[in-house]
Design an enzyme around this catalytic site. Sequence first.
Site, PDB file in Angstrom:
ATOM      1  N   LYS A  52       0.825  -1.384   0.030  1.00  0.00           N
ATOM      2  CA  LYS A  52       0.150  -0.076   0.062  1.00  0.00           C
ATOM      3  C   LYS A  52       0.947   1.305   0.104  1.00  0.00           C
ATOM      4  O   LYS A  52       0.660   2.263  -0.750  1.00  0.00           O
ATOM      5  CB  LYS A  52      -0.897  -0.023   1.228  1.00  0.00           C
ATOM      6  N   GLN A  96      -4.739  -1.762   9.520  1.00  0.00           N
ATOM      7  CA  GLN A  96      -4.543  -3.250   8.879  1.00  0.00           C
ATOM      8  C   GLN A  96      -5.277  -4.375   9.794  1.00  0.00           C
ATOM      9  O   GLN A  96      -4.969  -4.169  10.979  1.00  0.00           O
ATOM     10  CB  GLN A  96      -3.067  -3.437   8.650  1.00  0.00           C
ATOM     11  N   ASP A 119     -11.077   2.644   4.132  1.00  0.00           N
ATOM     12  CA  ASP A 119     -11.504   1.249   3.926  1.00  0.00           C
ATOM     13  C   ASP A 119     -12.864   1.021   3.910  1.00  0.00           C
ATOM     14  O   ASP A 119     -13.539  -0.190   3.452  1.00  0.00           O
ATOM     15  CB  ASP A 119     -10.951   0.397   5.356  1.00  0.00           C
TER      16      ASP A 119
HETATM   17  N1  LIG Z   1      -7.517  -2.702   7.179  1.00  0.00           N
HETATM   18  C1  LIG Z   1      -7.898  -3.663   5.925  1.00  0.00           C
HETATM   19  N2  LIG Z   1      -7.431  -4.938   6.411  1.00  0.00           N
HETATM   20  C2  LIG Z   1      -7.181  -5.846   5.505  1.00  0.00           C
HETATM   21  C3  LIG Z   1      -7.866  -5.587   4.145  1.00  0.00           C
HETATM   22  C4  LIG Z   1      -8.315  -4.467   3.784  1.00  0.00           C
HETATM   23  O1  LIG Z   1      -8.974  -4.147   2.694  1.00  0.00           O
HETATM   24  N3  LIG Z   1      -8.298  -3.449   4.759  1.00  0.00           N
HETATM   25  N4  LIG Z   1      -8.049  -6.748   3.284  1.00  0.00           N
HETATM   26  C5  LIG Z   1      -7.148  -7.775   3.370  1.00  0.00           C
HETATM   27  C6  LIG Z   1      -5.857  -8.007   3.011  1.00  0.00           C
HETATM   28  N5  LIG Z   1      -5.343  -7.099   1.951  1.00  0.00           N
HETATM   29  C7  LIG Z   1      -5.354  -5.672   2.048  1.00  0.00           C
HETATM   30  O2  LIG Z   1      -5.104  -5.161   3.245  1.00  0.00           O
HETATM   31  C8  LIG Z   1      -4.912  -7.562   0.453  1.00  0.00           C
HETATM   32  C9  LIG Z   1      -5.156  -8.925   0.456  1.00  0.00           C
HETATM   33  C10 LIG Z   1      -4.666  -9.375  -0.851  1.00  0.00           C
HETATM   34  C11 LIG Z   1      -4.116  -8.761  -1.697  1.00  0.00           C
HETATM   35  C12 LIG Z   1      -3.528  -9.119  -2.867  1.00  0.00           C
HETATM   36  O3  LIG Z   1      -3.039  -8.479  -3.874  1.00  0.00           O
HETATM   37  N6  LIG Z   1      -3.317 -10.573  -3.114  1.00  0.00           N
HETATM   38  C13 LIG Z   1      -2.553 -11.314  -4.103  1.00  0.00           C
HETATM   39  C14 LIG Z   1      -1.628 -12.075  -3.635  1.00  0.00           C
HETATM   40  C15 LIG Z   1      -0.587 -11.487  -2.869  1.00  0.00           C
HETATM   41  C16 LIG Z   1       0.409 -12.574  -2.227  1.00  0.00           C
HETATM   42  O4  LIG Z   1       1.259 -13.072  -3.069  1.00  0.00           O
HETATM   43  O5  LIG Z   1       0.341 -12.654  -0.955  1.00  0.00           O
HETATM   44  C17 LIG Z   1      -3.385 -11.826  -5.080  1.00  0.00           C
HETATM   45  O6  LIG Z   1      -4.665 -12.258  -4.792  1.00  0.00           O
HETATM   46  O7  LIG Z   1      -3.288 -11.775  -6.243  1.00  0.00           O
HETATM   47  C18 LIG Z   1      -4.098  -7.264  -1.459  1.00  0.00           C
HETATM   48  C19 LIG Z   1      -4.679  -6.927  -0.159  1.00  0.00           C
HETATM   49  C20 LIG Z   1      -7.387  -8.204   4.934  1.00  0.00           C
HETATM   50  N7  LIG Z   1      -7.069  -7.213   5.786  1.00  0.00           N
END
Ligand SMILES: Nc1nc2c(c(=O)[nH]1)N[C@@H](CN(C=O)c1ccc(C(=O)N[C@@H](CCC(=O)O)C(=O)O)cc1)CN2
Length: 293
Positions: A52, A96, A119
């Site tokens: 981020k 987070q 968020d």
């Molecule tokens: N405050 C927040 N916490 C969490 C959120 C959120 O939106 N706000 N969402 C999830 C975690 N998350 C962002 O925070 C998130 C999850 C997954 C990905 C992502 O790009 N995934 C990739 C793989 C990445 C990897 O290799 O690990 C994919 O799916 O291709 C981005 C953001 C929980 N917490």
Amino acid sequence: MTLLDGKKTSEAIQNEIAAEVAAIKAKGGKVPHLAAVLVGNDGGSITYVTNKVATCERIGFGSSLIRYEDTVTEEELLNKIKELNEDEEVDGFIVQLPLPRHIDTEKVIEAIDPKKDVDGFHPTNVGRMVAGLPAYLPATPAGILQLLMRYEIETKGKHCVVIGRSNIVGTPMSILMSKSAYPGNCTVTLCHRHTTDLAYHTRQADIIIVAVGQPGLITADMVREGAVVIDVGTTRVPDASRKSGFRLRGDVDFDSVAPKCSYITPVPGGVGPLTIAMLMMNTLRASKKEVYG
Ligand SMILES: Nc1nc2c(c(=O)[nH]1)N[C@@H](CN(C=O)c1ccc(C(=O)N[C@@H](CCC(=O)O)C(=O)O)cc1)CN2
């Protein structure tokens, strides 16, 4: 079958935002600023927050990262949130998730000023979304809407089956898909852990959106020909052949399901990358005072 490329779509959205930020800068305006609060040392959370902050830098936003050990008290965290609420430089901020058990997540979310809740987790933003008022939409459901829009997938009159009822994904997704707007206007079924005969519901779905964190839950026999399948699951499973020691698995058994679909998201590279792009979009909207004026 068409693969819904979340990485490419996320890059396109980020480029659009970067162009808008460059224009704001050129006019001498204030660039958007996102702050992120990270508690503890969970590997996944560190990766997401690092991404981020890096994305902010890449698209021209200001950013701050506030880190705490997982021994931080709820009071310390609430004091920091109060400070961020009052900080005029910060347009929006996130805490987070997940947080350590000794901290009341709901209390933390409710302490965030809804105007800075990029968020979209605060009950005020959730309520406004349900009422169809301008609101920050949670990033993952908003990213799925972008995928449906940018691939011009018809949703009106379709039967959308959402699996999982989390506050972050399943519940808001079910509401958004039922709304009278595009992409929406669906008949929605929301399935969860107490649903009896999940396959009965998924077999009737034109669109399946699954977000439960159960690798391979959706198998080919549960999906009808031509369905659109959106996989939000990203579970780390051990894989000794990889340097990291793990690989990501979605909630869909991709290899067997993909041949039956009209569209499907891969894992990784599907919904995940859009989560960060939509957080940036919300931060831009916050800096432009688009939601609350
Ligand atoms: N405050 C927040 N916490 C969490 C959120 C959120 O939106 N706000 N969402 C999830 C975690 N998350 C962002 O925070 C998130 C999850 C997954 C990905 C992502 O790009 N995934 C990739 C793989 C990445 C990897 O290799 O690990 C994919 O799916 O291709 C981005 C953001 C929980 N917490």
